[in-house]
Design a protein around this motif. Structure first.
Motif, PDB file in Angstrom:
ATOM      1  N   GLN A  32       0.838  -1.193   0.000  1.00 20.58           N
ATOM      2  CA  GLN A  32       0.000   0.000   0.000  1.00 20.58           C
ATOM      3  C   GLN A  32       0.876   1.248   0.000  1.00 20.58           C
ATOM      4  O   GLN A  32       2.027   1.209   0.431  1.00 20.58           O
ATOM      5  N   ASP A  33       0.304   2.350  -0.508  1.00 19.41           N
ATOM      6  CA  ASP A  33       0.937   3.663  -0.482  1.00 19.41           C
ATOM      7  C   ASP A  33       0.341   4.487   0.655  1.00 19.41           C
ATOM      8  O   ASP A  33      -0.881   4.466   0.877  1.00 19.41           O
ATOM      9  N   VAL A  34       1.207   5.224   1.348  1.00 18.41           N
ATOM     10  CA  VAL A  34       0.761   6.115   2.414  1.00 18.41           C
ATOM     11  C   VAL A  34       1.278   7.523   2.118  1.00 18.41           C
ATOM     12  O   VAL A  34       2.488   7.720   2.000  1.00 18.41           O
ATOM     13  N   PRO A  35       0.380   8.522   1.973  1.00 19.36           N
ATOM     14  CA  PRO A  35       0.850   9.875   1.700  1.00 19.36           C
ATOM     15  C   PRO A  35       1.336  10.589   2.958  1.00 19.36           C
ATOM     16  O   PRO A  35       0.793  10.377   4.051  1.00 19.36           O
ATOM     17  N   ILE A  36       2.359  11.417   2.784  1.00 20.84           N
ATOM     18  CA  ILE A  36       2.841  12.305   3.844  1.00 20.84           C
ATOM     19  C   ILE A  36       2.835  13.707   3.248  1.00 20.84           C
ATOM     20  O   ILE A  36       3.672  14.033   2.400  1.00 20.84           O
ATOM     21  N   THR A  37       1.881  14.522   3.647  1.00 20.23           N
ATOM     22  CA  THR A  37       1.749  15.842   3.037  1.00 20.23           C
ATOM     23  C   THR A  37       2.814  16.800   3.564  1.00 20.23           C
ATOM     24  O   THR A  37       3.320  16.647   4.680  1.00 20.23           O
ATOM     25  N   ASP A  38       3.130  17.808   2.742  1.00 28.31           N
ATOM     26  CA  ASP A  38       4.074  18.831   3.180  1.00 28.31           C
ATOM     27  C   ASP A  38       3.521  19.615   4.361  1.00 28.31           C
ATOM     28  O   ASP A  38       4.274  20.078   5.222  1.00 28.31           O
ATOM     29  N   GLU A  39       2.181  19.755   4.417  1.00 29.95           N
ATOM     30  CA  GLU A  39       1.583  20.425   5.567  1.00 29.95           C
ATOM     31  C   GLU A  39       1.844  19.645   6.853  1.00 29.95           C
ATOM     32  O   GLU A  39       2.148  20.234   7.901  1.00 29.95           O
ATOM     33  N   ALA A  40       1.725  18.307   6.778  1.00 29.57           N
ATOM     34  CA  ALA A  40       1.980  17.486   7.967  1.00 29.57           C
ATOM     35  C   ALA A  40       3.435  17.616   8.411  1.00 29.57           C
ATOM     36  O   ALA A  40       3.723  17.690   9.613  1.00 29.57           O
ATOM     37  N   ILE A  41       4.348  17.646   7.442  1.00 27.04           N
ATOM     38  CA  ILE A  41       5.762  17.814   7.779  1.00 27.04           C
ATOM     39  C   ILE A  41       5.996  19.185   8.413  1.00 27.04           C
ATOM     40  O   ILE A  41       6.731  19.327   9.401  1.00 27.04           O
ATOM     41  N   GLY A  42       5.340  20.228   7.850  1.00 24.10           N
ATOM     42  CA  GLY A  42       5.510  21.569   8.397  1.00 24.10           C
ATOM     43  C   GLY A  42       4.972  21.703   9.806  1.00 24.10           C
ATOM     44  O   GLY A  42       5.536  22.430  10.629  1.00 24.10           O
ATOM     45  N   ARG A  43       3.886  20.993  10.104  1.00 19.90           N
ATOM     46  CA  ARG A  43       3.255  21.124  11.419  1.00 19.90           C
ATOM     47  C   ARG A  43       3.807  20.142  12.451  1.00 19.90           C
ATOM     48  O   ARG A  43       3.919  20.477  13.632  1.00 19.90           O
ATOM     49  N   GLN A  44       4.123  18.917  11.993  1.00 15.94           N
ATOM     50  CA  GLN A  44       4.553  17.885  12.946  1.00 15.94           C
ATOM     51  C   GLN A  44       6.026  17.536  12.833  1.00 15.94           C
ATOM     52  O   GLN A  44       6.547  16.771  13.630  1.00 15.94           O
TER      53      GLN A  44
END
Length: 307
Positions: free
Chosen positions: A101-113
């Motif tokens: 399976q593919d799991v997305p990691i958004t740039d927003e999540a990286i910026g916030r977390q």
């Protein structure tokens, strides 16, 4: 302010550049995923064999005897020896399946977390792969094993004797005289809790000098067998415990798919991380494993009933 010489090299630790560099490095991501996945698969502990399935399928034999088909006979001086056959087991064939399976990691999540977003995504990829592979493996084992051993009493009963139940199950296997030697008992988490609180088990451990069970709640072995627990959701319906010989029970078959972008062992969990080709400001982390559990010696295991 004093000037340091030579000047300290700049570091990327803790900022967004570090995170994106990490995700763009297949080796670094694979090492971290392997660290998380290490020893997590119960499937590989119960089916310790490893077979490469050339062409996507594996042929194997079930219940191959360790004996010839007849006893040796007396031979007179100069006489002929009676010929015996070393027969094999029942032929079986299994197809390997690719799970992933593919799991997305958004740039927003990286910026916030920050790195927590990446860590959580990797953990979820591993956890889901472990849960699924372990579930289908336990189901395959339970379907192949037909021998049962009735418990003296349910383990939530004051008369319960888990050690006796496990030892009788192991004796049933060893009495087949096929070279099996049980070394593992796998049970649900609830049954494990009852095991650690059983007065007879605790008394036996106290006699052996293992007095830390009431403090740690940890029973690593029972009668010389390694204790492995599994969530009830991964155990097949109606099966709460099994005793088995992990050295001979079976194997995890796998296929070596020559995908150059993946890292990780072909027999285990592989990963491929890249920027989302849809250009929607995210990374995609993929986990995959090609596997099929095969039970080669079902007679070296026993299901415990009435526990």
């Amino acid at each position: 302010m004093p000037i340091l010489y030579p000047p300290t090299a700049p570091t990327l630790s803790g900022d967004f550049t570090t995170i994106h560099n990490f995700l763009s490095s297949p080796t670094m991501v694979e090492r971290r995923l392997r660290t998380i996945a290490d020893q997590r698969f119960l499937a590989d502990v119960l089916l310790t064999g490893s077979i490469e399935a050339t062409g996507g399928a594996v042929a194997y034999e079930v219940s191959e005897s360790i004996y010839t088909d007849r006893d040796p006979t007396p031979v007179a001086p100069g006489g002929e020896y009676e010929r015996a056959l070393a027969t094999g087991g029942t032929q079986a064939l299994a197809n390997v399946t690719k799970y992933g399976q593919d799991v997305p990691i958004t740039d927003e999540a990286i910026g916030r977390q920050k790195m927590n977003a990446v860590q959580k995504a990797m953990l979820k990829v591993v956890n889901r792969a472990v849960a699924y592979i372990d579930t289908i493996t336990l189901a395959a084992i339970a379907a192949a094993v037909t021998q049962t051993q009735a418990a003296a009493a349910a383990w939530n009963n004051a008369a319960a004797d888990p050690l006796l139940d496990v030892m009788l199950a192991a004796a049933q296997v060893e009495d087949l005289t096929e070279g099996y030697e049980c070394d593992t008992v796998v049970l649900t988490s609830t049954l494990y809790a009852r095991l650690t609180a059983n007065s007879k088990v605790l008394a036996g451990l106290e006699r052996e000098g293992s007095s830390q069970v009431t403090k740690t709640g940890d029973v690593k072995t029972l009668g010389g067998l390694v204790v492995r627990k599994a969530p009830a959701s991964r155990m097949p319906a109606g099966i709460a415990a099994m005793v088995l010989d992990s050295a001979q029970l079976g194997s995890m078959a796998w296929e070596n798919i020559p995908s150059p972008e993946y890292t990780g062992p072909p027999s285990g969990l592989q990963q491929y991380t890249r920027r989302d080709p849809s250009a929607n400001d995210s990374w995609l982390m993929r986990g995959r494993r090609t596997a099929v559990p095969i039970v080669q010696e079902p007679n070296c295991a026993v299901k415990l009933t009435g526990v």
